[in-house]
Design a protein around this motif. Structure first.
Motif, PDB file in Angstrom:
ATOM      1  N   MET A 113       0.828  -1.206   0.000  1.00 31.61           N
ATOM      2  CA  MET A 113       0.000   0.000   0.000  1.00 31.61           C
ATOM      3  C   MET A 113       0.864   1.259   0.000  1.00 31.61           C
ATOM      4  O   MET A 113       0.574   2.230  -0.707  1.00 31.61           O
ATOM      5  N   ILE A 114       1.934   1.238   0.788  1.00 29.20           N
ATOM      6  CA  ILE A 114       2.843   2.386   0.815  1.00 29.20           C
ATOM      7  C   ILE A 114       3.509   2.564  -0.550  1.00 29.20           C
ATOM      8  O   ILE A 114       3.609   3.681  -1.085  1.00 29.20           O
ATOM      9  N   GLY A 115       3.967   1.438  -1.124  1.00 27.37           N
ATOM     10  CA  GLY A 115       4.624   1.498  -2.427  1.00 27.37           C
ATOM     11  C   GLY A 115       3.708   2.010  -3.515  1.00 27.37           C
ATOM     12  O   GLY A 115       4.088   2.854  -4.333  1.00 27.37           O
ATOM     13  N   PHE A 116       2.463   1.528  -3.515  1.00 27.54           N
ATOM     14  CA  PHE A 116       1.507   1.964  -4.528  1.00 27.54           C
ATOM     15  C   PHE A 116       1.123   3.425  -4.308  1.00 27.54           C
ATOM     16  O   PHE A 116       0.946   4.183  -5.268  1.00 27.54           O
ATOM     17  N   GLY A 117       0.996   3.824  -3.036  1.00 27.43           N
ATOM     18  CA  GLY A 117       0.699   5.214  -2.738  1.00 27.43           C
ATOM     19  C   GLY A 117       1.802   6.142  -3.203  1.00 27.43           C
ATOM     20  O   GLY A 117       1.546   7.231  -3.739  1.00 27.43           O
ATOM     21  N   THR A 118       3.053   5.705  -3.023  1.00 27.71           N
ATOM     22  CA  THR A 118       4.197   6.499  -3.491  1.00 27.71           C
ATOM     23  C   THR A 118       4.203   6.608  -5.009  1.00 27.71           C
ATOM     24  O   THR A 118       4.476   7.675  -5.579  1.00 27.71           O
ATOM     25  N   TYR A 119       3.887   5.491  -5.668  1.00 26.83           N
ATOM     26  CA  TYR A 119       3.810   5.489  -7.133  1.00 26.83           C
ATOM     27  C   TYR A 119       2.740   6.472  -7.623  1.00 26.83           C
ATOM     28  O   TYR A 119       2.976   7.249  -8.555  1.00 26.83           O
ATOM     29  N   LEU A 120       1.584   6.444  -6.979  1.00 22.61           N
ATOM     30  CA  LEU A 120       0.508   7.367  -7.355  1.00 22.61           C
ATOM     31  C   LEU A 120       0.897   8.818  -7.084  1.00 22.61           C
ATOM     32  O   LEU A 120       0.519   9.727  -7.832  1.00 22.61           O
ATOM     33  N   LEU A 121       1.657   9.017  -5.998  1.00 23.52           N
ATOM     34  CA  LEU A 121       2.105  10.370  -5.669  1.00 23.52           C
ATOM     35  C   LEU A 121       2.992  10.930  -6.770  1.00 23.52           C
ATOM     36  O   LEU A 121       2.874  12.104  -7.152  1.00 23.52           O
ATOM     37  N   VAL A 122       3.863  10.089  -7.310  1.00 23.64           N
ATOM     38  CA  VAL A 122       4.753  10.511  -8.394  1.00 23.64           C
ATOM     39  C   VAL A 122       3.946  10.780  -9.664  1.00 23.64           C
ATOM     40  O   VAL A 122       4.201  11.746 -10.392  1.00 23.64           O
ATOM     41  N   GLN A 123       2.938   9.920  -9.910  1.00 23.34           N
ATOM     42  CA  GLN A 123       2.159  10.028 -11.138  1.00 23.34           C
ATOM     43  C   GLN A 123       1.134  11.161 -11.093  1.00 23.34           C
ATOM     44  O   GLN A 123       0.918  11.857 -12.095  1.00 23.34           O
ATOM     45  N   ARG A 124       0.489  11.333  -9.947  1.00 20.22           N
ATOM     46  CA  ARG A 124      -0.651  12.253  -9.868  1.00 20.22           C
ATOM     47  C   ARG A 124      -0.400  13.482  -9.006  1.00 20.22           C
ATOM     48  O   ARG A 124      -1.210  14.415  -9.006  1.00 20.22           O
ATOM     49  N   GLY A 125       0.660  13.456  -8.218  1.00 18.96           N
ATOM     50  CA  GLY A 125       0.890  14.544  -7.292  1.00 18.96           C
ATOM     51  C   GLY A 125       0.099  14.341  -6.003  1.00 18.96           C
ATOM     52  O   GLY A 125      -0.486  13.284  -5.765  1.00 18.96           O
ATOM     53  N   LEU A 126       0.080  15.366  -5.169  1.00 24.03           N
ATOM     54  CA  LEU A 126      -0.564  15.283  -3.860  1.00 24.03           C
ATOM     55  C   LEU A 126      -2.081  15.342  -4.025  1.00 24.03           C
ATOM     56  O   LEU A 126      -2.663  16.417  -4.173  1.00 24.03           O
ATOM     57  N   SER A 127      -2.727  14.168  -4.001  1.00 23.15           N
ATOM     58  CA  SER A 127      -4.171  14.089  -4.151  1.00 23.15           C
ATOM     59  C   SER A 127      -4.722  12.989  -3.245  1.00 23.15           C
ATOM     60  O   SER A 127      -3.980  12.378  -2.463  1.00 23.15           O
ATOM     61  N   PHE A 128      -6.010  12.728  -3.357  1.00 23.85           N
ATOM     62  CA  PHE A 128      -6.710  11.841  -2.434  1.00 23.85           C
ATOM     63  C   PHE A 128      -6.106  10.443  -2.358  1.00 23.85           C
ATOM     64  O   PHE A 128      -5.711   9.973  -1.282  1.00 23.85           O
ATOM     65  N   MET A 129      -6.032   9.748  -3.471  1.00 21.74           N
ATOM     66  CA  MET A 129      -5.599   8.355  -3.466  1.00 21.74           C
ATOM     67  C   MET A 129      -4.170   8.153  -2.962  1.00 21.74           C
ATOM     68  O   MET A 129      -3.913   7.275  -2.133  1.00 21.74           O
ATOM     69  N   PRO A 130      -3.193   8.931  -3.427  1.00 20.42           N
ATOM     70  CA  PRO A 130      -1.838   8.761  -2.884  1.00 20.42           C
ATOM     71  C   PRO A 130      -1.779   8.959  -1.366  1.00 20.42           C
ATOM     72  O   PRO A 130      -1.064   8.241  -0.664  1.00 20.42           O
ATOM     73  N   ILE A 131      -2.554   9.932  -0.869  1.00 21.18           N
ATOM     74  CA  ILE A 131      -2.535  10.222   0.565  1.00 21.18           C
ATOM     75  C   ILE A 131      -3.091   9.063   1.376  1.00 21.18           C
ATOM     76  O   ILE A 131      -2.462   8.585   2.328  1.00 21.18           O
ATOM     77  N   VAL A 132      -4.284   8.578   0.987  1.00 21.32           N
ATOM     78  CA  VAL A 132      -4.921   7.537   1.809  1.00 21.32           C
ATOM     79  C   VAL A 132      -4.221   6.193   1.668  1.00 21.32           C
ATOM     80  O   VAL A 132      -4.130   5.425   2.637  1.00 21.32           O
ATOM     81  N   PHE A 133      -3.714   5.869   0.478  1.00 25.05           N
ATOM     82  CA  PHE A 133      -2.957   4.622   0.319  1.00 25.05           C
ATOM     83  C   PHE A 133      -1.731   4.635   1.230  1.00 25.05           C
ATOM     84  O   PHE A 133      -1.442   3.657   1.930  1.00 25.05           O
ATOM     85  N   THR A 134      -1.004   5.743   1.215  1.00 20.34           N
ATOM     86  CA  THR A 134       0.214   5.840   2.020  1.00 20.34           C
ATOM     87  C   THR A 134      -0.111   5.888   3.508  1.00 20.34           C
ATOM     88  O   THR A 134       0.556   5.234   4.325  1.00 20.34           O
ATOM     89  N   PHE A 135      -1.150   6.649   3.877  1.00 20.68           N
ATOM     90  CA  PHE A 135      -1.519   6.800   5.287  1.00 20.68           C
ATOM     91  C   PHE A 135      -1.919   5.453   5.901  1.00 20.68           C
ATOM     92  O   PHE A 135      -1.395   5.048   6.943  1.00 20.68           O
ATOM     93  N   PHE A 136      -2.831   4.749   5.259  1.00 25.33           N
ATOM     94  CA  PHE A 136      -3.301   3.485   5.817  1.00 25.33           C
ATOM     95  C   PHE A 136      -2.289   2.357   5.620  1.00 25.33           C
ATOM     96  O   PHE A 136      -2.248   1.417   6.410  1.00 25.33           O
ATOM     97  N   GLY A 137      -1.481   2.453   4.582  1.00 22.67           N
ATOM     98  CA  GLY A 137      -0.387   1.502   4.437  1.00 22.67           C
ATOM     99  C   GLY A 137       0.607   1.639   5.575  1.00 22.67           C
ATOM    100  O   GLY A 137       1.118   0.644   6.109  1.00 22.67           O
ATOM    101  N   GLY A 138       0.863   2.901   5.972  1.00 25.71           N
ATOM    102  CA  GLY A 138       1.748   3.140   7.113  1.00 25.71           C
ATOM    103  C   GLY A 138       1.173   2.594   8.406  1.00 25.71           C
ATOM    104  O   GLY A 138       1.893   1.989   9.213  1.00 25.71           O
TER     105      GLY A 138
END
Length: 233
Positions: A113-138
């Motif tokens: 979840m953290i890895g996918f959230g980081t990937y989305l962060l790079v692709q989409r920037g700071l938005s909903f999905m990268p934040i929640v994937f990384t937060f709950f993955g953590g």
């Protein structure tokens, strides 16, 4: 296949709803009472069903990011619930192969979840999905890592007690969050800013975490006072 998916979805929703209702009983009933224990078991069985149906629904349907994320939350909630229940069985720190395997598996889920959230962060920037994937993955990784370390350390006195209600409370918060994010956005106006959706995901964890921390302080003070009284007598 359509009938199977409908059955899985109805079962998933129904058991999740029952878990939210029944989960309140152990919180407010006498700890260790028959009502507390029976309601807790019903909650555990419901959460097992929620996790299994979430995995099946995710695997049997076309890929959707929100579906994948909700599956991760279901795994996270189940893990907290299961380890909270196991704490009452492992008061001296015993761990079975199932406990160890579940810890490793959940660590992998959290890392993914953290890895996918980081990937989305790079692709989409700071938005909903990268934040929640990384937060709950953590969060998922944090709890699983705690168990990994505990399996290699002596059990703390009354540690099982705190783990029990912290994990069960955390499981309830995660289940409530999933229900809220599925239903609350339908009540919001169409032009609501994106950060409101992020807030719905994160706010229950923050508020619930503060309530759990307050409960921990209360019982630590209670046990300390009891120990002090016994020492004086």
């Amino acid at each position: 296949m359509k009938t199977l998916l409908t059955l899985l979805l109805v079962t998933h929703i129904a058991t999740g709803f029952i878990a939210l209702l029944v989960g309140l009983i152990p919180m407010f009933s006498q700890k260790g009472s028959r009502l507390h224990n029976r309601a807790g078991l019903v909650y555990i069985y419901c959460m097992i069903t929620v996790a299994v149906t979430a995995l099946l629904l995710c695997g049997l349907q076309p890929f959707k990011m929100m579906r994948l994320f909700l599956t991760g939350i279901a795994v996270f909630s189940f893990y907290l619930c299961f380890t909270g229940w196991r704490a009452t069985k492992n008061k001296k720190g015993q761990h079975t192969t199932i406990d160890t395997a579940l810890t490793y598996g959940t660590l992998l889920v959290g890392a993914a979840m953290i890895g996918f959230g980081t990937y989305l962060l790079v692709q989409r920037g700071l938005s909903f999905m990268p934040i929640v994937f990384t937060f709950f993955g953590g969060l998922t990784s944090r709890f699983a890592w705690q168990d990994y370390r505990k399996q290699r350390e002596p059990a703390l006195k009354m540690g099982w007690y705190f783990q029990h209600f912290i994990r069960m409370g955390g499981s309830y918060i995660a289940t409530f969050t999933a229900a809220a994010v599925t239903n609350v956005p339908r009540l919001l106006p169409a032009n609501a800013p994106e950060w409101t959706a992020t807030l719905i995901w994160i706010a229950p964890s923050l508020l619930g975490g503060m309530l759990i921390a307050r409960t921990v302080r209360y019982y630590k003070g209670k046990f300390a006072a009891k120990s002090s009284g016994m020492a004086i007598s």
